[in-house]
Design an enzyme around this catalytic site. Sequence first.
Site, PDB file in Angstrom:
ATOM      1  N   GLY A   1       0.793  -1.222   0.000  1.00  0.00           N
ATOM      2  CA  GLY A   1       0.000   0.000   0.000  1.00  0.00           C
ATOM      3  C   GLY A   1       0.821   1.265   0.000  1.00  0.00           C
TER       4      GLY A   1
ATOM      5  CB  SER B   1      -3.157  -7.468   6.231  1.00  0.00           C
ATOM      6  OG  SER B   1      -3.834  -7.699   7.443  1.00  0.00           O
ATOM      7  CB  THR B   2      -4.551  -7.759   0.333  1.00  0.00           C
ATOM      8  OG1 THR B   2      -5.583  -6.815   0.629  1.00  0.00           O
ATOM      9  CG2 THR B   2      -5.122  -9.146   0.348  1.00  0.00           C
ATOM     10  CB  CYS B   3      -3.188  -2.895   2.624  1.00  0.00           C
ATOM     11  SG  CYS B   3      -4.769  -2.430   1.897  1.00  0.00           S
ATOM     12  CB  ILE B   4       0.900  -4.670   5.038  1.00  0.00           C
ATOM     13  CG1 ILE B   4      -0.026  -5.568   5.869  1.00  0.00           C
ATOM     14  CG2 ILE B   4       0.607  -3.211   5.314  1.00  0.00           C
ATOM     15  CD1 ILE B   4       0.146  -5.389   7.374  1.00  0.00           C
TER      16      ILE B   4
END
Length: 910
Positions: free
Chosen positions: A853, A875-878
């Site tokens: 992200g 947690s796909t953003c990180i």
Amino acid sequence: MERAMEQLNRLTRSLRRARTVELPDDNETAVYTLMPMVMADQHRSVSELLSNSKFNVNYAFGRVKRSLLHIAANCGSVECLVLLLKKGANPNYQDISGCTPLHLAARNGQKKCMSKLLEYSADVNICNNEGLTAIHWLAVNGRTELLHDLVQHVSNVDVEDAMGQTALHVACQNGHKTTVQCLLDSGADINRPNVSGATPLYFACSHGQRDTAQILLMRGAKYLPDKNGVTPLDLCVQGGYGETCEVLIQHHPRLFQTIIQMTQNEDLRENMLRQVLEHLSQQSESQYLKILTSLAEVATTNGHKLLSLSSNYEAQMKSLLRIVRIFCHVFRIGPSSPNNGNDMGYNGNKTPRSQVFKPLELLWHSLDEWLVLIATELMKNKRDSTNITSILLKQKGPEQQDATPTPSFDTEGTESGEKLSIDAKDSKAYDAAGKQEACADCQDVISMTANRLSAVIQAFYICCSCQMPQGMTSPRFIEFVCKHDDVLKCFVNRNPKIIFDHFHFLLECPELMSRFMHIIKAQPFKDRCEWFYEHLHLGQPDSDMVHRPVNENDILLVHRDSIFRSSCEVVSKANCAKLKQGIAVRFHGEEGMGQGVVREWFDILSSEIVNPDYALFTQSADGTTFQPNSNSSVNPDHLNYFRFAGQILGLALNHRQLVNIYFTRSFYKHILGIPVNYQDVASIDPEYAKNLQWILDNDISDLGLELTFSVETDVFGAMEEVPLKPGGASILVTQENKAEYVQLVTELRMTRAIQPQINAFLQGFHMFIPPSLIQLFDEYELELLLSGMPEIDVNDWLKNTEYTSGYERGDQVIQWFWDVVEELTQEERVLLLQFVTGSSRVPHGGFAHIMGGSGLQNFTIAAVPYTPNLLPTSSTCINMLKLPEYPSKEILKDRLLVALHCGSYGYTMA
């Protein structure tokens, strides 16, 4: 508790008697009974309560220690205020901040309260803790009508606050014209400086108060800097206050040249300078021409300094380009007139407006001389172009050390009579025999001049462009590039980054880009990627919408069950410029939003684009790549969908997102504008490609093939004859023209048959990716940019993984995890990668280049306490996998596979 009960009993007795509440005996309780009545100006109730009470009307309460008189003055409760004053309230009592009731009345414009306070001897000269008097408050808020009454009681209208500011300072800062006039009429010192040396005029200019500045100047205000040397004009320019600058120049004409010289100050924001000069140029045609001529002269001076190798390259280069950009901005705007935009000096028309370029012609002449000189020496030294240093360096013996600090040579035929010079510090001593022999660390002339000349060439291009309609390249500049082709190619060969530093024209003018393409493509792929994104995002703000507030209207709200159609609809309506800056996606009915969701959106859409239901693309012969479907018109919306597909790929490339789709080499060529060849036919018809190869490899003169420049092609199941060129059905294919035949057949099969689809796709793609920039790559490199690496390297994955929340590389659970990954199929590994990162592809360069992200973010595994049946989450953003501490490898594999096959879509924010 007892006190509260007593007050309640007193209230009950009062109500029974139908009369006002009695005041408690202690001041603390009584004041809170009286305060709401004072605020509402219920003077009769307050009077009755105070009549038989021992309450101290000067009692100070609360955190700020104010009296009821402060409350009345603040709220404008004039009747209660008079009542309190008659009861002996002190009009000069100061609260904890040093404010008297008069301060509060003045701050809130309570005229009647101020009058009554003055009647009861309120002192107007008392300062609060910040040094502010009542007239300061009136000046801040522009209460001129009250100020007239108050100044009659003021002993010193120039009383200073803690910062040395008078009421006139603050009135000027806030632009209260009538207040300023009132203070000046009352004797305020018009040139009084505060502790920093700032005068009232300085304050007016700092906030762009044009009318206030006009009043001060007409009354004799001096133009004075503060103690740091900052002038009122500096402040006006820093704030972009063109109207206030205009007022200053009217009273001090010399400041006009000061503004022009300010264009060389890199500490001043360029957009503010543009704003100021744009306003000034709008005042009249003569002012407009004067500004442009002055800017041209300053630019010319800076350009000649840049060409003098003794100058500071960085400073002079920035200064020249800055001035030229401002010059061209002002030139395009011009004053408002019926002719605006119709007299741009195209093709060198000798109009008043085109004459403003005349000072710059001297600079362009010097530039031309330099390039001609270098070209001449390149021709003389073709074997080694680095040996031309000597032509510009004269022998300097010991006796000349002091006499000739700057060796130079005359250029024959130079109208300006100037000399092109090189500073002595750039040269080396020569041997006694007189042979000019450069030392190992002595740069050659091209090295010394390339960047300088390139900067001037960029300035020349900017000036030529501003005289042309938008999107057109100046014929004069094209002629210039063609004339100096060899030297410019030499510059680019030495330092290809010059293209992005100065030769923007190559990226903006396809007709010029083609001349240098072979040099550009010879550069490493990594360097070209960096240049691509550097230029693509040039001038854009932070492109990561996750880390800044997102306007709800800018969120792409899509439906998961109709993701292709709903995405097409919202993207077509979205603001293109905002999409370039950042993308925010939310699935209808889901809360998740962030980079993980964006990656999921791209991943699903890339699969939907090649969904056979839409008939947009057809699978190629190799079974893994896709080609536009020549019969896609079976779908009435096919061209809109092709444009949308182009937008999605353009957006993905713009934001460094990968798509889960591979195209044929020929389609990548179409995107790049590279012509296809017969070998590309193999992707859709390998057997036909072999036949074309056979024709090229063999003599067909006596074979009797009877081929013509016309072929049959399948159109919705029916065969139609299509000519390859006009009259093709009657033109036989011979040994002499067979190469043309093969090329035309190839173009028909690979291009003409799908030309509308290609055009629609490119229309969407080019909304986000300029054609000139994408030309930096070939078809293989474009595939890497769009789709990443086709295979997942587990060793590379393991090497670029981080551990957190208690896990370390040597832990048993981590070893089990990597054993399981080794056992997974390639498809399951893709699911795992997608589950954690939101993308099914690895970028070029491997796992070390995975984006999160907020930039590069390694794949990360975090420890989670184990409970039975607990699945891994992410947690796909990180790019984080939250892996429970499973008790065995078998349980870990089982739970992981369940998560991958059941939870790879619909990410949530963790």
